[in-house]
Design an enzyme around this catalytic site. Structure first.
Site, PDB file in Angstrom:
ATOM      1  CG  ASP A  29      22.928  21.022 -31.691  1.00 21.39           C
ATOM      2  OD1 ASP A  29      22.148  20.636 -30.789  1.00 21.39           O
ATOM      3  OD2 ASP A  29      24.121  20.689 -31.728  1.00 21.39           O
ATOM      4  CG  ASN A  85      33.887  18.885 -30.237  1.00 20.62           C
ATOM      5  OD1 ASN A  85      34.731  19.765 -30.185  1.00 20.62           O
ATOM      6  ND2 ASN A  85      32.640  19.064 -29.811  1.00 20.62           N
ATOM      7  CD  GLN A  92      33.183  12.483 -32.571  1.00 20.41           C
ATOM      8  OE1 GLN A  92      34.354  12.136 -32.413  1.00 20.41           O
ATOM      9  NE2 GLN A  92      32.522  12.304 -33.693  1.00 20.41           N
ATOM     10  CG  HIS A  98      29.014  16.618 -35.411  1.00 16.91           C
ATOM     11  ND1 HIS A  98      29.312  15.357 -34.996  1.00 16.91           N
ATOM     12  CD2 HIS A  98      29.012  17.386 -34.292  1.00 16.91           C
ATOM     13  CE1 HIS A  98      29.480  15.340 -33.688  1.00 16.91           C
ATOM     14  NE2 HIS A  98      29.309  16.567 -33.233  1.00 16.91           N
ATOM     15  CG  PHE A  99      32.707  20.882 -39.665  1.00 20.62           C
ATOM     16  CD1 PHE A  99      32.699  19.667 -40.334  1.00 20.62           C
ATOM     17  CD2 PHE A  99      33.904  21.568 -39.560  1.00 20.62           C
ATOM     18  CE1 PHE A  99      33.863  19.139 -40.872  1.00 20.62           C
ATOM     19  CE2 PHE A  99      35.067  21.047 -40.094  1.00 20.62           C
ATOM     20  CZ  PHE A  99      35.048  19.835 -40.753  1.00 20.62           C
ATOM     21  CG  HIS A 100      29.187  21.887 -33.109  1.00 26.76           C
ATOM     22  ND1 HIS A 100      28.060  21.628 -32.367  1.00 26.76           N
ATOM     23  CD2 HIS A 100      30.001  20.819 -32.928  1.00 26.76           C
ATOM     24  CE1 HIS A 100      28.191  20.456 -31.751  1.00 26.76           C
ATOM     25  NE2 HIS A 100      29.357  19.941 -32.076  1.00 26.76           N
TER      26      HIS A 100
END
Ligand code: AMP
Length: 134
Positions: A29, A85, A92, A98-100
């Site tokens: 990120d 999200n 979002q 997407h997965f954080h």
């Protein structure tokens, strides 16, 4: 137009890649909540989780434990939040699933507590019945 994440996956926009396979891509990120904050995305661009096929979602699920392990090993973090999200109401910002993976340490001040509600047994039972019937 392609999402910013699709343009990252295609190489049009640079990123710091962490992992790639046939259907999954992971990169740092750019505005991390902590060092090692990683995003894991399906290569096919869809906005929300429920739009993924079971196989596409399974492809993410197959590599998520390994990616979490890598993030923990590389950062020495004590734990992590895996956060995903869906929709503006849920915060979002980028309309590409997407997965954080967010590394955590005790005392890191990031915080994470939502105000949980209370529901009666009857309300919970009615909701579970509704969900089972969907
Ligand atoms: P969300 O709020 O769940 O949609 O998260 C979007 C995330 O994407 C944020 O944490 C942003 O910092 C991150 N992000 C946006 N643009 C980029 C980019 N070009 N490279 C890496 N991460 C990005």
């Amino acid at each position: 137009v392609a999402s910013i994440f699709s343009r990252i996956i295609s190489g049009e926009i640079p990123c710091h890649k962490v992992y790639e396979d046939a259907s999954v891509f992971a990169f740092l990120d750019v505005n991390p909540l902590a060092d090692g904050h990683t995003l894991v995305v399906p290569k096919r661009e869809v906005e929300q989780l429920y739009e993924l096929s079971p196989d596409e979602c399974a492809a993410i699920g197959r590599v998520l434990p390994m990616l979490v392990q890598r993030v923990l090993n590389a950062t020495g973090a004590e734990g992590c939040n895996v956060l995903q999200n869906n929709g503006k109401a849920a915060g979002q910002q980028v309309p590409h699933v997407h997965f954080h993976i967010i590394p955590r340490r005790s005392g890191d001040q990031l915080g994470y507590r939502w105000n949980a509600g209370k529901r009666s047994e009857q309300e919970l039972a009615a909701m579970a019945a509704k969900l089972r019937a969907e």
